[in-house]
Design a protein around this motif. Structure first.
Motif, PDB file in Angstrom:
ATOM      1  N   ASN A  45      54.497  14.911  12.475  1.00  0.00           N
ATOM      2  CA  ASN A  45      53.897  15.440  11.145  1.00  0.00           C
ATOM      3  C   ASN A  45      53.211  14.021  10.520  1.00  0.00           C
ATOM      4  O   ASN A  45      52.006  13.749   9.829  1.00  0.00           O
ATOM      5  CB  ASN A  45      54.586  16.045   9.865  1.00  0.00           C
ATOM      6  CG  ASN A  45      54.650  17.584  10.083  1.00  0.00           C
ATOM      7  OD1 ASN A  45      53.860  18.003   9.044  1.00  0.00           O
ATOM      8  ND2 ASN A  45      55.581  17.902  11.109  1.00  0.00           N
ATOM      9  N   PHE A  46      53.794  12.796  10.330  1.00  0.00           N
ATOM     10  CA  PHE A  46      53.055  11.799  10.170  1.00  0.00           C
ATOM     11  C   PHE A  46      52.086  11.034  10.725  1.00  0.00           C
ATOM     12  O   PHE A  46      51.757  10.503   9.870  1.00  0.00           O
ATOM     13  CB  PHE A  46      54.395  10.493   9.690  1.00  0.00           C
ATOM     14  CG  PHE A  46      55.570  11.394   8.338  1.00  0.00           C
ATOM     15  CD1 PHE A  46      55.627  11.683   7.656  1.00  0.00           C
ATOM     16  CD2 PHE A  46      56.957  10.767   8.704  1.00  0.00           C
ATOM     17  CE1 PHE A  46      55.539  11.878   6.684  1.00  0.00           C
ATOM     18  CE2 PHE A  46      57.744  10.909   7.764  1.00  0.00           C
ATOM     19  CZ  PHE A  46      57.093  11.544   6.783  1.00  0.00           C
ATOM     20  N   LEU A  47      51.861  11.272  11.847  1.00  0.00           N
ATOM     21  CA  LEU A  47      51.449  10.459  12.957  1.00  0.00           C
ATOM     22  C   LEU A  47      50.032  11.753  12.358  1.00  0.00           C
ATOM     23  O   LEU A  47      48.995  11.662  13.092  1.00  0.00           O
ATOM     24  CB  LEU A  47      51.557  10.335  14.191  1.00  0.00           C
ATOM     25  CG  LEU A  47      50.970  10.032  15.240  1.00  0.00           C
ATOM     26  CD1 LEU A  47      50.569   9.043  14.284  1.00  0.00           C
ATOM     27  CD2 LEU A  47      51.237  10.254  16.181  1.00  0.00           C
ATOM     28  N   ASP A  48      50.346  13.198  12.177  1.00  0.00           N
ATOM     29  CA  ASP A  48      49.138  13.930  12.280  1.00  0.00           C
ATOM     30  C   ASP A  48      48.553  13.356  10.723  1.00  0.00           C
ATOM     31  O   ASP A  48      47.278  13.505  10.774  1.00  0.00           O
ATOM     32  CB  ASP A  48      49.555  15.232  12.310  1.00  0.00           C
ATOM     33  CG  ASP A  48      48.407  16.193  11.904  1.00  0.00           C
ATOM     34  OD1 ASP A  48      47.536  16.403  12.961  1.00  0.00           O
ATOM     35  OD2 ASP A  48      48.071  17.462  11.170  1.00  0.00           O
ATOM     36  N   ASN A  49      49.530  13.169   9.909  1.00  0.00           N
ATOM     37  CA  ASN A  49      48.902  12.849   8.274  1.00  0.00           C
ATOM     38  C   ASN A  49      48.007  12.172   8.359  1.00  0.00           C
ATOM     39  O   ASN A  49      46.865  11.539   7.882  1.00  0.00           O
ATOM     40  CB  ASN A  49      48.986  12.897   7.213  1.00  0.00           C
ATOM     41  CG  ASN A  49      50.131  14.341   6.652  1.00  0.00           C
ATOM     42  OD1 ASN A  49      49.347  15.144   7.403  1.00  0.00           O
ATOM     43  ND2 ASN A  49      51.481  14.166   5.950  1.00  0.00           N
ATOM     44  N   ALA A  50      48.184  10.117   9.511  1.00  0.00           N
ATOM     45  CA  ALA A  50      47.362   9.303   9.165  1.00  0.00           C
ATOM     46  C   ALA A  50      46.218   9.565  10.085  1.00  0.00           C
ATOM     47  O   ALA A  50      45.719   8.904   9.492  1.00  0.00           O
ATOM     48  CB  ALA A  50      48.469   8.328   9.970  1.00  0.00           C
ATOM     49  N   ILE A  51      45.999  10.249  11.109  1.00  0.00           N
ATOM     50  CA  ILE A  51      44.703  10.435  12.329  1.00  0.00           C
ATOM     51  C   ILE A  51      44.393  11.589  10.890  1.00  0.00           C
ATOM     52  O   ILE A  51      42.837  10.987  11.154  1.00  0.00           O
ATOM     53  CB  ILE A  51      44.933  11.542  13.089  1.00  0.00           C
ATOM     54  CG1 ILE A  51      46.346  11.234  14.264  1.00  0.00           C
ATOM     55  CG2 ILE A  51      43.626  12.161  13.922  1.00  0.00           C
ATOM     56  CD1 ILE A  51      46.211  11.797  15.376  1.00  0.00           C
ATOM     57  N   LYS A  52      44.587  12.649  10.027  1.00  0.00           N
ATOM     58  CA  LYS A  52      43.693  13.102   9.073  1.00  0.00           C
ATOM     59  C   LYS A  52      43.053  12.631   8.093  1.00  0.00           C
ATOM     60  O   LYS A  52      42.096  12.906   8.062  1.00  0.00           O
ATOM     61  CB  LYS A  52      45.002  14.662   8.610  1.00  0.00           C
ATOM     62  CG  LYS A  52      43.390  15.926   8.151  1.00  0.00           C
ATOM     63  CD  LYS A  52      45.101  16.291   6.851  1.00  0.00           C
ATOM     64  CE  LYS A  52      46.194  16.848   7.776  1.00  0.00           C
ATOM     65  NZ  LYS A  52      46.522  17.512   7.435  1.00  0.00           N
ATOM     66  N   PHE A  53      43.959  11.572   7.642  1.00  0.00           N
ATOM     67  CA  PHE A  53      43.507  10.735   6.502  1.00  0.00           C
ATOM     68  C   PHE A  53      42.717   8.848   6.452  1.00  0.00           C
ATOM     69  O   PHE A  53      42.510   8.798   5.871  1.00  0.00           O
ATOM     70  CB  PHE A  53      44.221  10.935   5.486  1.00  0.00           C
ATOM     71  CG  PHE A  53      45.131  11.696   5.769  1.00  0.00           C
ATOM     72  CD1 PHE A  53      43.981  12.472   4.004  1.00  0.00           C
ATOM     73  CD2 PHE A  53      46.108  12.751   4.908  1.00  0.00           C
ATOM     74  CE1 PHE A  53      44.290  13.639   3.643  1.00  0.00           C
ATOM     75  CE2 PHE A  53      46.523  13.054   4.564  1.00  0.00           C
ATOM     76  CZ  PHE A  53      45.638  14.007   3.725  1.00  0.00           C
ATOM     77  N   SER A  54      42.571   9.118   8.495  1.00  0.00           N
ATOM     78  CA  SER A  54      41.667   7.968   8.869  1.00  0.00           C
ATOM     79  C   SER A  54      40.776   8.197   8.781  1.00  0.00           C
ATOM     80  O   SER A  54      40.353   8.657   9.253  1.00  0.00           O
ATOM     81  CB  SER A  54      42.452   7.977   9.690  1.00  0.00           C
ATOM     82  OG  SER A  54      43.680   7.098   9.280  1.00  0.00           O
ATOM     83  N   LYS A  55      39.302   7.498   8.670  1.00  0.00           N
ATOM     84  CA  LYS A  55      38.200   7.316   8.984  1.00  0.00           C
ATOM     85  C   LYS A  55      37.716   6.887  10.269  1.00  0.00           C
ATOM     86  O   LYS A  55      38.961   6.029  10.968  1.00  0.00           O
ATOM     87  CB  LYS A  55      37.430   6.290   8.031  1.00  0.00           C
ATOM     88  CG  LYS A  55      37.513   6.597   6.482  1.00  0.00           C
ATOM     89  CD  LYS A  55      36.902   5.576   5.670  1.00  0.00           C
ATOM     90  CE  LYS A  55      37.236   5.876   3.711  1.00  0.00           C
ATOM     91  NZ  LYS A  55      37.408   4.739   3.228  1.00  0.00           N
ATOM     92  N   GLU A  56      36.783   6.779  10.974  1.00  0.00           N
ATOM     93  CA  GLU A  56      36.449   6.616  11.969  1.00  0.00           C
ATOM     94  C   GLU A  56      36.958   5.649  12.541  1.00  0.00           C
ATOM     95  O   GLU A  56      35.649   5.103  11.525  1.00  0.00           O
ATOM     96  CB  GLU A  56      34.787   7.061  11.993  1.00  0.00           C
ATOM     97  CG  GLU A  56      35.081   8.487  12.791  1.00  0.00           C
ATOM     98  CD  GLU A  56      33.671   8.720  13.219  1.00  0.00           C
ATOM     99  OE1 GLU A  56      32.740   7.764  13.844  1.00  0.00           O
ATOM    100  OE2 GLU A  56      33.365  10.096  13.316  1.00  0.00           O
ATOM    101  N   ASN A  57      36.915   4.842  13.521  1.00  0.00           N
ATOM    102  CA  ASN A  57      36.730   3.349  13.408  1.00  0.00           C
ATOM    103  C   ASN A  57      38.486   2.391  13.064  1.00  0.00           C
ATOM    104  O   ASN A  57      38.222   1.983  12.111  1.00  0.00           O
ATOM    105  CB  ASN A  57      36.161   2.685  13.537  1.00  0.00           C
ATOM    106  CG  ASN A  57      34.559   3.033  14.149  1.00  0.00           C
ATOM    107  OD1 ASN A  57      34.800   3.387  15.810  1.00  0.00           O
ATOM    108  ND2 ASN A  57      33.417   3.447  13.781  1.00  0.00           N
TER     109      ASN A  57
END
Length: 581
Positions: A476-488
């Motif tokens: 869940n935390f890794l999924d959120n980190a990816i979801k709210f990260s921008k490209e690069n």
């Protein structure tokens, strides 16, 4: 290169086991009809009759009970004994009690009509227990039998399993001979499912010997053949094998296509499993409700009988009547208190359920509507062949589907946690390898957003937690980190040891971040569910609540550090000591 070989070997063996299972299903009807017809002469024995009925219904526990009752009777007919040991051996195998299954099957006499079926079953058991030489002994016994003696057992099945045994023993020449013989028979019989497994085994055989040129065509055959069947597990395995083959060839664009196909079949298979699990939960809930109704009726009947007896004896002894009246009055007060407490608990659970359903249904409707709108745009751009827009819409659809899937997955785990049906065992484990395993599953998503990932968790860090719930927390935390990260963007996972009792696991990103108000609300104990601030993402706050509950159950702590526009740090403090240590 060697790592790729082992990965391919793993998925090929998964296909093998599925292959063996599919053959057993194919022969089940013939075998059951033979059992029913040939054992009908003993149906005047009540215990045997029930044992046969439960065996055909695959009720293994009841089968074991009635066969034991039948065998305990004196002066048993040898044929009845054979059938009872057959039923017991098959039932114990289905319950994964292999040693006892072998003992029961070994008691069957050689004159028994299903003797060779028994030898096949013993071969399967020893193969599952990795006793490959013993398995070869059983399969060799029936290798040269004719079709009448085999009673529906395929020769290709016997030769295939011999090939598997020799493959495990690394006797590659013999393994190649039997696997090719098996394929030849299956091609004549046009057994599509069997052929997919066999092609995968032959490819594995050649890969084990580093004969890539011979192995790859068989992987391609298995993949092409899987297109013609409706078996998601086989489609998933063959697509992943082809992805690894193309990665070994350095053909990464094609490998990515296969990996996306693998994820598609994997998600489809998971959806089927989730539907089945939800159905099982509903069934269990209905059974429990019925049991409660029966218990309540029994309690009411007991009270009525007691009251009637009290009135009857009141005419004889007034003191006894008074004592009985006081007793039942106290019991009634106690019962009312219990019912009141249960009602309050039920009202609280219903309020939680209503809020949960309201938010989840809103998000599901939003995601479905978003998918519907996106698909309409997709059709429009297909007509104009606007490739850039098509690519963007496909990525958008993938994000919506992933978000919806994660929502449903969290909902299932939340339901299991709330109904106390989830299995939970705290054990010691190395934190680094759990993080590495979960990060591997998210590599395709991070590659798609060009996110740089770093795992610098110390390999020396040992924590005490439940492995499955820790994976859910990390996912869940890794999924959120990816979801709210921008490209690069950059995502880092590392550990700190600032406390002798806790190891801090930190998931850090440089994405959108959050306001101080949002951070405080997420950490509040009273917060059940909250709507997302970013309407472009799918989520209810259920994932965060699920993580908080599981961290608490693991004797851990949660903290969040974040600034709007500058990223977020999720700090999960996990215990270094055993629960009673």
């Amino acid at each position: 290169m060697k790592y790729s070989f082992k990965l391919l070997l793993l998925f090929s063996f998964l296909a093998n086991f599925l292959f063996v299972f599919s053959q057993n299903i194919e022969n089940t009807t013939i075998f059951e009809e033979e059992i029913k017809n040939r054992s009908s002469q003993f149906m005047d024995e009540p215990n045997f009759k029930k044992a046969q009925l439960f065996f055909l219904e695959k009720n293994w526990d009841s089968t074991l009970v009635y066969t034991m009752r039948q065998l305990s009777l004196p002066n048993q007919n040898q044929e009845i004994k054979n059938y009872c040991h057959l039923f017991r051996g098959f039932s114990l195998k289905e319950k994964k009690i292999f040693n006892q299954s072998q003992k029961e099957l070994s008691k069957i006499s050689k004159e028994f009509i299903f003797y060779y079926k028994v030898r096949i079953k013993l071969g399967e058991i020893t193969l599952e227990q990795k006793e490959f030489k013993q398995a070869i002994h059983y399969f060799k016994e029936i290798e040269e039998l004719n079709d009448n003696q085999l009673l529906g057992i395929k020769k290709s099945f016997v030769k295939h399993n011999l090939g598997l045994c020799y493959l495990h023993l690394e006797e590659f020449d013999k393994a190649e001979f039997y696997l090719l013989e098996s394929v030849k028979l299956q091609e004549e019989q046009k057994d599509t499912l069997d052929l997919i497994g066999s092609y995968g085994d032959i490819a594995t055989l050649y890969y084990e010997q580093y004969k890539d040129d011979l192995a790859i065509p068989y992987f391609e055959k298995a993949y092409d053949l899987s297109k013609k069947i409706n078996n998601h597990q086989l489609k998933q395995n063959t697509a992943l094998n082809m992805a690894v083959v193309e990665e070994n060839r350095k053909n990464f664009p094609k490998a990515l296509v296969y990996r996306k196909e693998f994820e598609q079949w994997k998600d489809s298979l998971n959806d089927q499993n989730k539907v089945w699990e939800v159905a099982q939960l509903e069934k269990q809930f209905a059974v429990k409700e019925k049991q409660k109704e029966v218990s309540l009726l029994q309690a009411e009947n007991k009270i009525k009988i007691a009251e009637r007896n009290g009135l009857f004896y009141s005419a004889i002894v007034l003191l006894l009547l008074l004592g009985t009246a006081i007793y039942f009055y106290r019991e009634k007060i106690k019962t009312n208190k219990i019912i009141l407490a249960q009602k309050e608990s039920l009202d609280e659970l219903n309020a939680t359920k209503d809020k949960l359903f309201s938010i989840v249904s809103h998000d599901l409707r939003s995601s479905v509507n978003a998918m519907k709108t996106s698909n309409a745009k997709l059709l429009e751009n297909l007509e104009t062949k606007n490739l850039e827009e098509l690519d963007a819409l496909l990525h958008q659809n993938s994000a919506i589907a992933n978000g919806t899937y994660n929502l449903l997955d969290n909902l299932l785990h939340w339901a299991l946690l709330q109904t106390k049906q989830s299995y939970f065992e705290i054990v010691s484990m190395r934190l680094y390898f759990i993080v590495e395993q979960m990060a591997y599953n998210y590599q395709p998503l991070m590659l798609e957003k060009k996110i740089q990932f770093e795992n610098t968790v110390s390999k020396k860090d040992i924590i005490f937690a439940d492995q499955e719930s820790l994976k859910i927390i990390l996912r869940n935390f890794l999924d959120n980190a990816i979801k709210f990260s921008k490209e690069n963007g950059i995502i880092k996972i590392y550990s700190e040891n600032n406390d002798e009792n806790y190891c801090d696991l930190i998931i850090e990103d440089n994405g959108l971040g959050m306001s101080e108000n949002t951070r405080e609300n997420l950490l509040k104990e009273t917060t059940l569910l909250s709507k997302k601030e970013n309407e472009k993402t799918i989520g209810t706050g259920l994932g965060m609540q699920l993580c908080k509950s599981m961290i608490q159950k693991n004797n851990g702590k949660l903290d969040i550090k974040s600034k709007l526009g500058k990223g977020t740090k999720i700090i999960v403090s996990l215990s270094k000591k055993e629960p009673n240590g």
